[in-house]
Design an enzyme around this catalytic site. Structure first.
Site, PDB file in Angstrom:
ATOM      1  N   ILE A  55      -1.131 -15.072 -23.315  1.00  0.00           N
ATOM      2  CA  ILE A  55      -1.067 -16.327 -24.085  1.00  0.00           C
ATOM      3  C   ILE A  55       0.080 -17.203 -23.549  1.00  0.00           C
ATOM      4  CG2 ILE A  55      -0.512 -17.275 -26.377  1.00  0.00           C
ATOM      5  CD1 ILE A  55      -2.143 -14.844 -27.527  1.00  0.00           C
TER       6      ILE A  55
ATOM      7  N   GLU B 150       8.253  10.924 -26.621  1.00  0.00           N
ATOM      8  CA  GLU B 150       7.896  11.717 -27.814  1.00  0.00           C
ATOM      9  C   GLU B 150       6.423  12.155 -27.791  1.00  0.00           C
ATOM     10  OE1 GLU B 150       9.843  11.044 -31.452  1.00  0.00           O
ATOM     11  OE2 GLU B 150      11.587  10.153 -30.499  1.00  0.00           O
TER      12      GLU B 150
ATOM     13  N   ALA C 225       9.565  20.552 -16.946  1.00  0.00           N
ATOM     14  CA  ALA C 225       8.910  20.769 -18.248  1.00  0.00           C
ATOM     15  C   ALA C 225       8.963  19.485 -19.077  1.00  0.00           C
ATOM     16  CB  ALA C 225       9.582  21.923 -19.002  1.00  0.00           C
TER      17      ALA C 225
ATOM     18  N   GLY D 227       0.953 -17.259 -20.583  1.00  0.00           N
ATOM     19  CA  GLY D 227       0.536 -17.707 -19.254  1.00  0.00           C
ATOM     20  C   GLY D 227       1.662 -17.519 -18.241  1.00  0.00           C
TER      21      GLY D 227
ATOM     22  N   GLU E 177      12.772  18.770 -19.308  1.00  0.00           N
ATOM     23  CA  GLU E 177      13.462  19.247 -18.104  1.00  0.00           C
ATOM     24  C   GLU E 177      12.742  18.705 -16.875  1.00  0.00           C
ATOM     25  OE1 GLU E 177      13.568  23.515 -18.227  1.00  0.00           O
ATOM     26  OE2 GLU E 177      14.848  23.524 -20.030  1.00  0.00           O
TER      27      GLU E 177
ATOM     28  N   ILE F  89      17.366  12.339 -21.066  1.00  0.00           N
ATOM     29  CA  ILE F  89      17.810  12.577 -22.447  1.00  0.00           C
ATOM     30  C   ILE F  89      18.388  11.287 -23.043  1.00  0.00           C
ATOM     31  CG2 ILE F  89      19.278  14.009 -23.931  1.00  0.00           C
ATOM     32  CD1 ILE F  89      16.854  15.452 -22.467  1.00  0.00           C
TER      33      ILE F  89
END
Ligand code: CAA
Length: 383
Positions: A338, A364, A129, A340, A126, A156
């Protein structure tokens, strides 16, 4: 645990072919259009990818955790966006119904989730949260045979495509703790549900997230998962324990893909008169990446086997998610290095992967939440 090696090999071969012939060639288009073509989604349904984790009795493939991570190792050699399309239905969106749903709830939803007729999303986070999931404020208040849901869910995944949500809401607003939370199966078409605009993300174009707003949404009491209030937070945590092993497998596969791209580039790219793969400082980046991928792969397989053996895996799932997602970030960084200058250019897909994998350390459960879970479990066990 592998139930039938021959059947599993057949499935892995089919997925490997599908990845090579259909998914990788369409990655650029998906990133540009922010959409996975319908025919690819239809193919994923036909292959049973939406039903990987659902029991055979409900029409799924009923893969064990070990089989599931082996499938993910193949599938996620393509852009992780394709997995995201099936991921919430296979994982966090459906597993709450499987773990804790009543037989009636399982009978009603699992067969249609297995075929991909229904897609599922997990509605926990949320605006206020996130990591502190048990502080969620969405309420579900019993009124007659219904619960009336009010609140907003954020970020979500697959919400714009969802047919059903596994929704965590507070059935006891007086109880501010985890035990005031219950889980529900909510039909996405229920009146009172609306969707925010699609989030504009750093990466993972083609995977869609948005807010889901619940305004006086009437959810039948029959859709309370398990038929018992106060169990929703535990359901969510069990779902996430499994989901974290799955995401760790995703990290391994994507890291393998990035490393193979970096190796090919290093062998082709010439500087100072020879291929850059011949320089030891480049070799160090290749070797460190290889070793770390091997370590993460071993952790994922071990955690998966422990889960199949019905051992507790909260700690191992968090260890695997923490290490594999951080490892994937390091591999992405070395791969860009690598490449570059070319690695910074959108023309080379490593730039896209670099952005895509940043999410693994966040969703998660962030790396810091994994650390917290691991340390708390250690302390609890030591007491
Ligand atoms: N399995 C079963 N039960 C568990 C559990 C588990 N793994 N973890 C905790 N519980 C139980 C506890 O035993 C406790 O039960 P009792 O009250 O009976 O003892 C109850 O749940 C509460 O546990 P805690 O006190 O440990 O809860 P907490 O509020 O301190 O939070 C936390 C713990 C680990 C921080 C948890 O909030 C958490 O995992 N946060 C991260 C959330 C998260 O991962 N969000 C990701 C959203 S999904 C997503 O990202 C999806 C997407 O985009 C695709």
């Amino acid at each position: 645990m592998i139930r039938d090696q021959e059947i599993l090999n057949g499935l892995l071969d089919t997925i490997a072919r599908f990845v090579g012939e259909r998914l990788i060639p369409n990655e650029e288009q998906v990133a540009e259009t922010d959409e996975i073509p319908d025919d690819i989604v239809a193919d994923m349904k036909a292959m049973g990818l939406f039903g990987l984790t659902i029991p055979e009795a409900f029409g799924g493939l009923e893969l064990t955790m070990e089989e599931e991570v082996l499938v993910v190792f193949e599938l996620c050699r393509a852009s992780p966006v394709f997995r995201s399309m099936v991921g919430t239905t296979v994982g966090i969106g459906s597993q709450g119904i499987l773990f804790d749903g009543t037989p009636e709830q399982q009978e009603k939803y699992l067969p249609r989730l297995a075929t991909g007729e229904l897609t599922a999303s997990f509605a926990l986070t949320e605006p206020e949260a996130g990591s502190d999931a048990s502080s969620l404020r969405t309420t579900a208040i019993r009124e007659g045979d219904d619960y009336v849901v009010n609140g907003t869910k954020r970020f979500i995944t697959n919400a714009p495509h969802a047919s059903v949500f596994t929704l965590m809401a507070r059935t006891d607003p007086e109880d501010k703790s985890a035990s005031g939370i219950s889980a529900f199966i909510v039909d996405a078409q229920t009146p009172g549900i609306s969707f925010g605009k699609r989030d504009q993300k750093m990466g993972q174009k083609g995977a869609h997230t948005c807010d889901v707003i619940f305004e006086n949404v009437r959810v039948p009491a029959a859709n309370l998962i398990g038929g018992k209030e106060g169990q929703g937070f535990k359901t969510a945590m069990k779902v996430l324990d499994k989901g974290r092993i799955h995401i760790a497998a995703v990290c391994v596969a994507v890291a393998e893909r990035m490393l193979s791209m970096a190796l090919s580039y290093a062998m082709e790219r010439k500087q100072f008169g020879k291929s850059i793969a011949e320089f030891q400082l480049v070799q160090a980046m290749l070797a460190d990446s290889k070793a770390e991928i091997y370590a993460a792969r071993s952790m994922v397989l071990d955690a998966a086997r422990r889960r199949d053996a019905k051992l507790p895996v909260s700690t191992e799932a968090s260890c695997a998610k923490l290490f594999a997602s951080e490892m994937c970030g390091r591999v992405a960084d070395r791969a860009v290095q690598i490449f570059g200058g070319a690695g910074y250019m959108a023309e080379y897909s490593i730039e896209r992967f670099y952005r895509d994998v940043r999410l693994f350390r966040i969703y998660e459960g962030t790396t810091q939440i994994q650390q917290l879970v691991i340390a708390r479990n250690m302390i609890r066990e030591a007491k």
